[in-house]
Design an enzyme around this catalytic site. Structure first.
Site, PDB file in Angstrom:
ATOM      1  CB  CYS A   2       2.737  50.602  32.398  1.00 21.55           C
ATOM      2  SG  CYS A   2       4.220  49.762  32.889  1.00 21.55           S
ATOM      3  CE  LYS A 590      -2.072  36.199  22.073  1.00 23.13           C
ATOM      4  NZ  LYS A 590      -1.660  36.481  20.699  1.00 23.13           N
TER       5      LYS A 590
HETATM    6  O1  M6R Z   1       2.996  32.076  23.358  1.00 26.83           O
HETATM    7  P1  M6R Z   1       3.868  31.475  22.285  1.00 26.83           P
HETATM    8  O2  M6R Z   1       4.575  32.469  21.460  1.00 26.83           O
HETATM    9  O3  M6R Z   1       4.828  30.466  22.870  1.00 26.83           O
HETATM   10  O4  M6R Z   1       2.856  30.667  21.377  1.00 26.83           O
HETATM   11  C1  M6R Z   1       3.330  29.829  20.359  1.00 26.83           C
HETATM   12  C2  M6R Z   1       2.254  29.572  19.330  1.00 26.83           C
HETATM   13  O5  M6R Z   1       1.182  28.852  19.893  1.00 26.83           O
HETATM   14  C3  M6R Z   1       1.713  30.873  18.738  1.00 26.83           C
HETATM   15  O6  M6R Z   1       2.760  31.624  18.202  1.00 26.83           O
HETATM   16  C4  M6R Z   1       0.694  30.610  17.628  1.00 26.83           C
HETATM   17  O7  M6R Z   1       1.319  29.989  16.556  1.00 26.83           O
HETATM   18  C5  M6R Z   1       0.059  31.944  17.232  1.00 26.83           C
HETATM   19  N1  M6R Z   1      -1.274  32.042  17.761  1.00 26.83           N
HETATM   20  C6  M6R Z   1       0.005  32.169  15.773  1.00 26.83           C
HETATM   21  O8  M6R Z   1      -0.599  33.383  15.469  1.00 26.83           O
END
Ligand code: M6R
Length: 595
Positions: A2, A590
């Protein structure tokens, strides 16, 4: 997370475009809805809906909105789904007060019932509306607006800030309790916002508010008062000289570092949210009665699932099965039925591997719940109910604050399942700040000393095993070195052969497992390794490790959570020392929406 913005000008003018621009500059915080209100004499013009700023602004023609005062708000849903009615700003019962908030009012549910019982018109589920009615309550009792806001502050629990105005007045008022609030002072106007990016294009003269302060904005001046006793506060304005990009990073060199330091604040917010959430009891009950309970995620989110499974077993005696999402259907698909419960964990809520597992699980009748940061994402819409992580936008690709809030949520659910008092978890935010302060210099020095190594190990045991995996993932993700996370006791079953003189091995040391960690430390130091123990200060660690990175004392579960902070910092510094950009590591994205 927000964001609010309000402006008071000295003459009636088209404010719609200015409010749209201000909202746009707060979008980095993450949002699902947007709204704007202008006040022109006695008329309030309110337009709002869920959706992107430019789409909502175009659909509702914000450009034609005029007035001397304006408020805009970006909403990141917590109380109430993203919808037109739950979007902010909100009106009071008879439509002459308009306001919007940022943060969480944790007693929102009780307050709404009180307001309805008092005969007020409550239109939404949203806690921003509760801020407006809390003021209305005291205006109706005859208090002037400033005094009504002061009194409302006492009724609204949680961390928030809000801005409010009245039709037959010429000012805006804003209050701060926990969430950020900055005031801008310009030629012929004053404004207030959750953050500087929406203020700096208008003015570089600002006043930063502190908790428990209320500001009155007139076109030609601002007045600051203490909420406690109404006493005036004198605070000279400051001049901001930094660039916009630097401002967005909040003074940190990278978003990752900023997000590491935001962890205590977002932990506070998620704990408040969980305390006030009507969904938690139902989720806990469902988990308690499940035939099999699965925690499903990928990458960092999977590590949080692993931590959750340890907490559930240790604290509540409830077995849960953590699974990497793409392995869920191949391994467990044929066994799943409607008596099973799954918690699908994802920062983005869009990870294809997670959504595939969800689809398979739901096809077999499993009750599927979500734990996601991005409200309105596919995961939050496809599950029976989804708990929000309350982290706001995580810009840096390496997950930091979303991981710790996933772990905090698991810990909270385990406490509830065990019937333990969750108030104990209220210490976590302060412990996180303490940890960062304690380890910062030592970790930075360590990073420069071990940075030449392209091979590392990160070991843990019990509650710190998931933390070791997460630390290793952070290290490899942004330093491009090979770092393997492993159960400390497994190291002797093969990897021990890699050890040579000075070889760096990080141990996340939980207080319950010190004897095992001590034997692991000796196993590698006697072969020349540099063994770095991260844990509560303990003479046994000091006597056996090459060095100890001490974190504050707490419970074994909280200690495990805290141990990830030095590992995040270590990865960050090593990445920067190598000349890489930790926010945007090569080859990575991401949000992974591919199989
Ligand atoms: O959006 P999510 O939590 O589902 O993403 C899963 C992974 O791609 C994510 O946690 C990835 O391992 C991170 N960038 C690690 O820092």
């Amino acid at each position: 997370m927000c964001g609010i913005f309000g402006i008071v000008t000295d003459k009636e003018q088209a404010l719609g475009a200015l409010l749209t621009e201000a909202a746009q500059r707060l979008t980095y915080r993450g949002y699902d809805s947007v709204g704007a209100a202008t006040i022109n004499g006695k008329t309030i013009d309110l337009r709002k809906d869920k959706g992107r700023v430019k789409d909502v602004a175009a659909r509702y023609n914000f450009a034609e909105m005029r007035g001397t005062r304006g408020i805009t708000q970006l909403r990141w849903a917590t109380f109430g789904e993203p919808s037109q009615v739950n979007s902010q700003p909100h009106l009071d019962s008879d439509g002459d007060l308009v306001g919007a908030h940022n943060g969480n009012v944790v007693n929102n549910v009780e307050l709404r019932q009180q307001f309805m019982a008092e005969g007020m018109t409550v239109r939404s589920m949203n806690d921003g509306e509760s801020c407006v009615h809390a003021v209305e309550r005291y205006v109706d009792r005859g208090y002037d607006l400033l005094e009504a806001i002061r009194r409302a502050y006492g009724d609204l629990q949680g961390d928030y800030s809000f801005v409010i105005g009245r039709a037959d007045d010429d000012k805006l008022y804003a209050i701060k309790k926990g969430s950020g609030l900055v005031v801008g002072i310009g030629e012929g106007f004053t404004c207030v916002s959750s953050d500087l990016p929406s203020i700096l294009p208008l003015t570089r003269t600002v006043v930063r508010l502190q908790d428990g302060e209320i500001i009155t904005l007139a076109a030609d001046r601002v007045e600051l008062h203490s909420v406690k006793d109404g006493a005036p506060i004198a605070r000279p304005p400051e001049l901001i000289t930094e660039t916009m990009e630097a401002v967005q990073k909040g003074g940190y060199a990278h978003f990752m570092l900023k997000e590491i330091h935001e962890q205590s604040q977002v932990a506070r917010e998620v704990l408040h949210m969980l305390d006030g959430s009507p969904d938690v009891a139902a989720v806990v009950e469902k988990m308690k009665n499940a035939r099999n309970l699965y925690f499903i995620g990928c990458g960092t989110s999977y590590h949080a699932c692993l931590a959750g499974a340890v907490y559930f077993a240790q604290l509540a005696g409830r077995a849960a099965i953590p699974v990497v999402a793409p392995q869920f259907m191949p391994q467990y698909g044929p066994t799943i039925n409607s008596q099973d419960v799954g918690l699908f964990v994802s920062q983005s809520g869009e990870t294809k591997d997670v959504l595939n597992a969800l689809e398979g699980a739901e096809a077999r009748g499993m009750a599927a719940y979500g734990l996601a940061n991005v409200i309105g994402s596919t995961l939050t819409r496809a599950t029976v109910c989804s708990l929000p992580l309350c982290c706001g936008y995580e810009i840096s690709v390496p997950a930091t604050k979303t991981f710790t809030n996933q772990v905090v949520t698991f810990l909270y659910l385990a406490y509830r399942l065990a019937g333990r008092d969750t108030a104990e978890l209220g210490r976590i935010p302060a412990l996180m700040d303490q940890t960062l302060a304690m380890v910062a210099d030592q970790v930075e020095k360590l990073a420069s000393e071990i940075n030449t190594w392209n091979d590392l190990y990160c070991l843990g045991y019990g509650a710190t095993y998931p933390i070791a995996l997460e630390g290793a993932l952070k290290l490899k993700e942004i330093t491009y070195a090979h770092c393997e996370g492993m159960l400390s006791t497994e190291f002797k079953h093969g990897p021990l052969s890699a050890v040579s003189q000075g070889f760096p091995i990080l141990f996340a040391a939980g207080p319950l497992d010190t004897p095992l960690i001590v034997s692991g430390l000796n196993e590698v130091t006697c072969r020349g390794a540099r063994a770095i123990a991260i844990g509560q200060d303990d003479p046994r660690l000091r006597a056996n490790a090459s060095e100890v990175i001490a974190i504050p004392g707490s419970t074994p579960e909280i200690a495990a959570l805290l141990a990830v902070l030095p590992l995040q910092l270590l990865s960050y510094h090593m990445s920067v020392l190598r000349g890489f950009d930790p926010d945007f590591p090569r080859n990575l994205s991401k949000t992974l929406t591919v199989d």
